[in-house]
Write an enzyme that holds these catalytic residues in place. Structure first.
Site, PDB file in Angstrom:
ATOM      1  CE  LYS A 149      41.457  48.286  39.622  1.00  8.25           C
ATOM      2  NZ  LYS A 149      42.872  47.924  39.447  1.00  8.25           N
ATOM      3  CE  LYS A 197      42.673  39.901  42.331  1.00 11.30           C
ATOM      4  NZ  LYS A 197      43.575  40.939  42.525  1.00 11.30           N
ATOM      5  CE  LYS A 224      46.244  40.597  36.822  1.00  4.69           C
ATOM      6  NZ  LYS A 224      46.231  42.243  37.169  1.00  4.69           N
TER       7      LYS A 224
END
Ligand code: AQP
Length: 334
Positions: free
Chosen positions: A201, A198, A114
């Site tokens: 969102k 994966k 991230k």
């Protein structure tokens, strides 16, 4: 030591919930509420580890509650609330920041993913996020945590923190060591555009995921455009494993139709992918479209959703305050 089983899990209000959240977590939440006491939290403090627009965050919190209810959670059975409304989460997080080790956090792969290439610019919150997640779980002395496979490493850290707290403060079994509950076949639903990533969102392309609010048309288009393979569907699983996008589609199909992967594969083996895609779209439309309609219906009554959060906060706070009192004593805080 209390041997009572208690489930805790959280979902970030960071936008449209998708099929990965549903198959990896929410479906499990719903079946667990039949067997155990369950606490489900909209983890808004986790969401703000990356910048959120305040008005968008507020509506995402309500939409996450609506998604919880639409997939089958019952606010009379499960405690549903938002994390920031119970101050015990941040209070315990500070204590656990002092228990957790920098070396442990440095190993967290989700931070590396991230934060991207410029880690110096990531928020401190993003770095210590796993300690807050440990606090979320341990504040309620939860024994079971239903999550997707992407959260496995964070949950292992929570277990290490619980163990270290129990050792440091000489209180064996004070915190139960929480068990992950990870679904077997759909622990990681993959992106429809790239079978090695994966479903998420935050992925830019909406075609990479099926959102719970997608209508039948959108589902049809997304499945049609989903990456598959030019060769016919293989006969056996070992050949399928080399084709992550195809494996993902069959996995989702097997899960939705409650078939084993072998049974689902034998139904479509040797056929073109368009054959599987038609079946998959039908199964998705049957399961997801009613959920999306219900989310939209519930969002018309925001006062009702706020009321669910208020009731949940009151119940959660009672458990949190009682546990926090004992935790403070163990640490020596007056
Ligand atoms: N693709 C997935 N497959 C299976 N389970 C998944 N989960 C998320 N994606 C998948 C599980 O859903 C629960 C809630 O996740 P979250 O929204 O709190 O955070 P996340 O894992 O960071 O989800 P996203 O979609 O990837 O969000 P962004 O893009 O905002 O980071 C968790 O139990 C998670 O394991």
């Amino acid at each position: 030591m209390s041997k009572k089983k208690l489930v805790f899990s959280g979902v970030q209000p960071t936008g449209n919930l998708h099929l990965g959240n549903y198959l990896g977590a929410l479906k499990n939440f719903v079946s667990l509420q039949k067997e155990m006491e369950c606490i489900y939290c909209v983890v808004d403090l986790h969401a703000i580890t990356t910048l959120q627009r305040p008005s968008v965050l507020q509506s995402n919190v309500l939409e996450t509650v609506a998604s919880f209810i639409s997939t089958g959670l019952d606010p009379n059975k499960s405690i549903i609330f938002n994390q920031s409304s119970v101050p015990g989460h941040t209070q315990l997080a500070w204590i656990l920041n002092c228990v957790s080790r920098i070396g442990w956090l440095n190993r967290m792969t989700q931070f590396k993913d991230k934060a991207g290439s410029d880690k110096e610019k990531a928020s401190v919150g993003l770095y210590i996020y796993p300690n807050l997640m440990a606090a979320d779980i341990l504040l309620y002395k939860a024994t079971h945590v239903p999550v997707g496979a992407d959260q496995k490493q964070h949950l292992e850290l929570s277990r290490d923190i619980a163990q270290k707290f129990n050792n440091d403060f000489n209180c064996k079994d004070f915190f139960p060591i929480p068990e992950p509950l990870i679904p077997k076949n759909v622990s990681r639903v993959m992106s429809l555009r790239d079978g090695t990533k994966k479903m998420s969102k935050s992925e830019e392309s909406d075609f990479s995921r099926i959102n719970l609010k997608d209508n039948a048309d959108e589902i049809l288009k997304k499945v049609k455009k989903a990456k598959s393979d030019s060769e016919p569907i293989p006969e056996n699983l070992s050949n399928l494993e080399k084709k992550p996008e195809a494996l993902n589609l069959i996995n989702i199909y097997a899960e939705l139709t409650k078939k084993s992967l072998d049974a689902a594969l034998s139904e479509v083996a040797g056929k073109e992918y368009s054959f599987l895609k038609t079946k998959l779209s039908d199964a998705l439309i049957t399961e997801i479209v009613p959920i999306g309609k219900e989310i939209k219906r519930l969002l018309n009554d925001k006062a009702h959703l706020m009321q669910i959060l208020k009731k949940g906060k009151e119940k959660a706070n009672i458990i949190a305050e009682e546990n926090l009192k004992n935790i403070r004593e163990k640490v020596g805080l007056i």
